[in-house]
Enzyme design. Structure first.
Site, PDB file in Angstrom:
ATOM      1  N   ASN A  42     -86.476  -3.691  -6.200  1.00 11.77           N
ATOM      2  CA  ASN A  42     -86.157  -5.093  -5.928  1.00 11.77           C
ATOM      3  C   ASN A  42     -85.392  -5.692  -7.094  1.00 11.77           C
ATOM      4  O   ASN A  42     -84.351  -5.116  -7.456  1.00 11.77           O
ATOM      5  CB  ASN A  42     -87.338  -5.920  -5.385  1.00 11.77           C
ATOM      6  N   ASP A  43     -85.789  -6.796  -7.653  1.00 13.46           N
ATOM      7  CA  ASP A  43     -84.925  -7.585  -8.552  1.00 13.46           C
ATOM      8  C   ASP A  43     -84.261  -6.800  -9.683  1.00 13.46           C
ATOM      9  O   ASP A  43     -84.915  -5.995 -10.343  1.00 13.46           O
ATOM     10  CB  ASP A  43     -85.740  -8.666  -9.271  1.00 13.46           C
ATOM     11  N   ARG A 170     -93.758 -17.098 -13.413  1.00 12.94           N
ATOM     12  CA  ARG A 170     -93.202 -15.778 -13.737  1.00 12.94           C
ATOM     13  C   ARG A 170     -91.689 -15.766 -13.903  1.00 12.94           C
ATOM     14  O   ARG A 170     -91.015 -16.732 -13.653  1.00 12.94           O
ATOM     15  CB  ARG A 170     -93.611 -14.764 -12.671  1.00 12.94           C
ATOM     16  N   ASP A 171     -91.217 -14.599 -14.313  1.00 13.81           N
ATOM     17  CA  ASP A 171     -89.795 -14.245 -14.385  1.00 13.81           C
ATOM     18  C   ASP A 171     -89.060 -14.961 -15.522  1.00 13.81           C
ATOM     19  O   ASP A 171     -88.083 -15.697 -15.296  1.00 13.81           O
ATOM     20  CB  ASP A 171     -89.079 -14.526 -13.045  1.00 13.81           C
ATOM     21  N   GLU A 224     -88.664 -18.702  -7.623  1.00 15.04           N
ATOM     22  CA  GLU A 224     -88.705 -17.444  -8.366  1.00 15.04           C
ATOM     23  C   GLU A 224     -87.404 -17.241  -9.150  1.00 15.04           C
ATOM     24  O   GLU A 224     -86.369 -17.814  -8.831  1.00 15.04           O
ATOM     25  CB  GLU A 224     -88.890 -16.270  -7.394  1.00 15.04           C
TER      26      GLU A 224
HETATM   27  C1  FRU Z   1     -88.890 -11.675  -6.701  1.00 16.29           C
HETATM   28  C2  FRU Z   1     -90.235 -11.316  -7.282  1.00 16.29           C
HETATM   29  C3  FRU Z   1     -90.427 -11.916  -8.664  1.00 16.29           C
HETATM   30  C4  FRU Z   1     -91.436 -10.997  -9.285  1.00 16.29           C
HETATM   31  C5  FRU Z   1     -91.022  -9.650  -8.725  1.00 16.29           C
HETATM   32  C6  FRU Z   1     -92.145  -8.686  -8.487  1.00 16.29           C
HETATM   33  O1  FRU Z   1     -88.447 -10.757  -5.756  1.00 16.29           O
HETATM   34  O2  FRU Z   1     -91.283 -11.723  -6.419  1.00 16.29           O
HETATM   35  O3  FRU Z   1     -90.807 -13.275  -8.668  1.00 16.29           O
HETATM   36  O4  FRU Z   1     -91.405 -11.003 -10.668  1.00 16.29           O
HETATM   37  O5  FRU Z   1     -90.367  -9.926  -7.496  1.00 16.29           O
HETATM   38  O6  FRU Z   1     -91.641  -7.455  -8.063  1.00 16.29           O
END
Ligand code: FRU
Length: 465
Positions: A42-43, A170-171, A224
């Protein structure tokens, strides 16, 4: 290195070797996009240029193509074309990140990489893991090469965040400006309001909350992956809000992703302008930007959390990929997003529309028109609207519509299982996965226009030596 780290490293290595041939045999593996070697992506995280290397870290779930525990996977490149797969960088091997090394960013100073991330911890018990039971810890790993972490330390826990927040904070995205360090983090309040926390620090380790950025009315319950940057004199707050309901052609995906222009002082009195979506396709989320000299690059996740699509790659042991690397520019009050110029070096020979399969297309239409790509994806523009529609091959995706007054030009990047459509030099972009029958070829134009088509070569990918 502790035993958990050592064993996870071995396990990742083993699963990558064992699953590689199954994954590599999938005809939907992409040619010029970064993907997980096996399992889930993912990210994008920790994007940066450090010395001669570009680094792309990413949320990596090697053990489970539908998610699983997250670590930071890693690719690096000197030219954005020839990539090296590096070993996974951050593992869930500390008390503060045991259930996932979540998203974060890189600050580069004196050739050293400061990797800020969220350590996810789920405490046992009857919790909803939103309002109780979850630790979202802010942590810092320091590395000189992006391969070995020299240190990994806990900086903040939920107790260190302002009052009134849920466990979802987060993030961290960190940057340096005017001799200070700043950090934005996404947050969900106890009242289910999405907002961004701004922290400041003088030493990269001790952080104080100095402002909260949000809209006057509630705009979704969680924001996010924030990013706050200045571009051509305009401050921009980008984020991925969850819980924003569809309004006509806006916010058609389960979660959205876009930016607010920020006016005033981000550290004091400010206001946010109208939210603009960064992408109108099915699959675009959690992008991150970084400075590369004087250009600002953006990489997004070509996926969408909690969407009800059934990507057929899962049965071949992997899922999701990144977008192509783009440059963002600010023009006439909006962000434009375009593929970096380097990608043109992947253009091979010109090809006729009937043969097109994995291609880069530039198209200048005359008036309304449409094109069908590989038999079942239709892009159509008429009466101030552009539509992407899948007859088949959408794996649950059907149609996305967006307002475009006049389509002056289109650029379409088609990889084995994706389409990225850049309209009017990137004023509007639609990024989507697409799974046509493997033998399907050809672009069929309806209406008048001038097309230039190139076959696209693959990125080169080797193991880091
Ligand atoms: C966004 C997210 C972030 C988090 C990550 C976890 O896609 O939910 O907020 O840090 O993915 O994989």
């Amino acid at each position: 290195m502790n035993a958990l780290h050592r064993d996870l490293e071995r396990l990742v290595d083993r699963v990558e070797r064992e699953d590689a041939s199954h994954v590599q045999a999938d005809p939907y593996r992409q040619h010029f996009h970064l993907m997980p070697p096996v399992g889930w992506m993912n990210d994008p995280n920790g994007l940066c240029r450090c010395g001669e290397w570009y680094h792309v870290f990413y949320q990596y779930g090697p053990f489970d193509a539908t998610g699983g525990v997250k670590l930071w996977g890693h690719y690096r490149s000197r030219d954005l074309l020839r990539w090296e797969k590096a070993p996974a960088m951050l593992y869930p091997d500390q008390t503060w990140n045991l259930h996932g090394v979540y998203s974060g960013s890189a600050l580069i100073e004196g050739g050293v990489m400061y990797l800020y991330y969220t350590g996810n911890v789920k405490h046992p018990g009857a919790h909803d893991y939103i309002k109780t039971g979850r630790g979202h810890n802010t942590a810092l790993a320091v590395s000189r090469d992006g391969v070995t972490a020299e240190s990994n330390e806990l900086l903040m826990t939920n107790q260190d965040y302002p009052e009134g927040l849920s466990c979802h904070v987060r993030d961290p995205k960190v940057w340096r400006e005017n001799g200070r360090y700043y950090m934005v983090q996404g947050a969900r309040t106890m009242e289910d309001r999405g907002e961004i926390l701004l922290f400041a620090s003088d030493d990269k380790r001790r952080w104080s909350h100095i402002n909260t950025l949000t809209t006057p009315g509630v705009f979704g319950y969680m924001w996010e992956c924030p990013d706050l940057f200045e571009i051509a004199g305009q401050r921009v707050l980008a984020c991925s809000p969850q819980g924003v309901s569809q309004q006509g052609m806006r916010f058609q995906n389960v979660y959205t992703c876009g930016y607010f222009p920020l006016y005033g002082d981000f550290c004091g009195a400010y206001s946010l302008g109208a939210f603009a979506e960064l992408d109108c396709g099915f699959d675009f989320y959690a992008p991150q930007t970084f400075l590369d000299g004087d250009r600002r690059l953006m990489l997004g996740w070509m996926g969408m959390p909690d969407a009800e699509y059934e990507n057929p790659t899962v049965s071949n042991g992997w899922q999701h990929c990144a977008t192509v690397m783009c440059e963002v520019v600010w023009r006439d009050g909006r962000l434009l997003r375009r593929p970096v110029a380097e990608l043109e070096q992947l253009r091979g020979e010109r090809c006729v529309p009937e043969d097109a399969e994995i291609f880069d297309l530039e198209y200048v239409p005359q008036g309304d028109g449409a094109m069908t790509i590989r038999g079942s994806a239709v892009i159509e523009w008429r009466q101030g609207e552009l539509i992407l529609r899948y007859e088949t091959g959408g794996a649950g995706r059907t149609m996305r519509r967006t307002k475009v007054d006049t389509v002056r030009n289109l650029r379409v990047l088609a990889d084995a299982s994706s389409l990225e459509i850049f309209v009017n030099e990137g004023e509007t972009v639609l990024s989507s996965r697409y799974y046509p029958p493997v033998a399907a070829r050809g672009v069929c134009f309806h209406g008048e226009g001038k097309a230039k088509l190139w076959k696209m070569h693959a990125l080169s990918m080797t193991e880091m030596s």
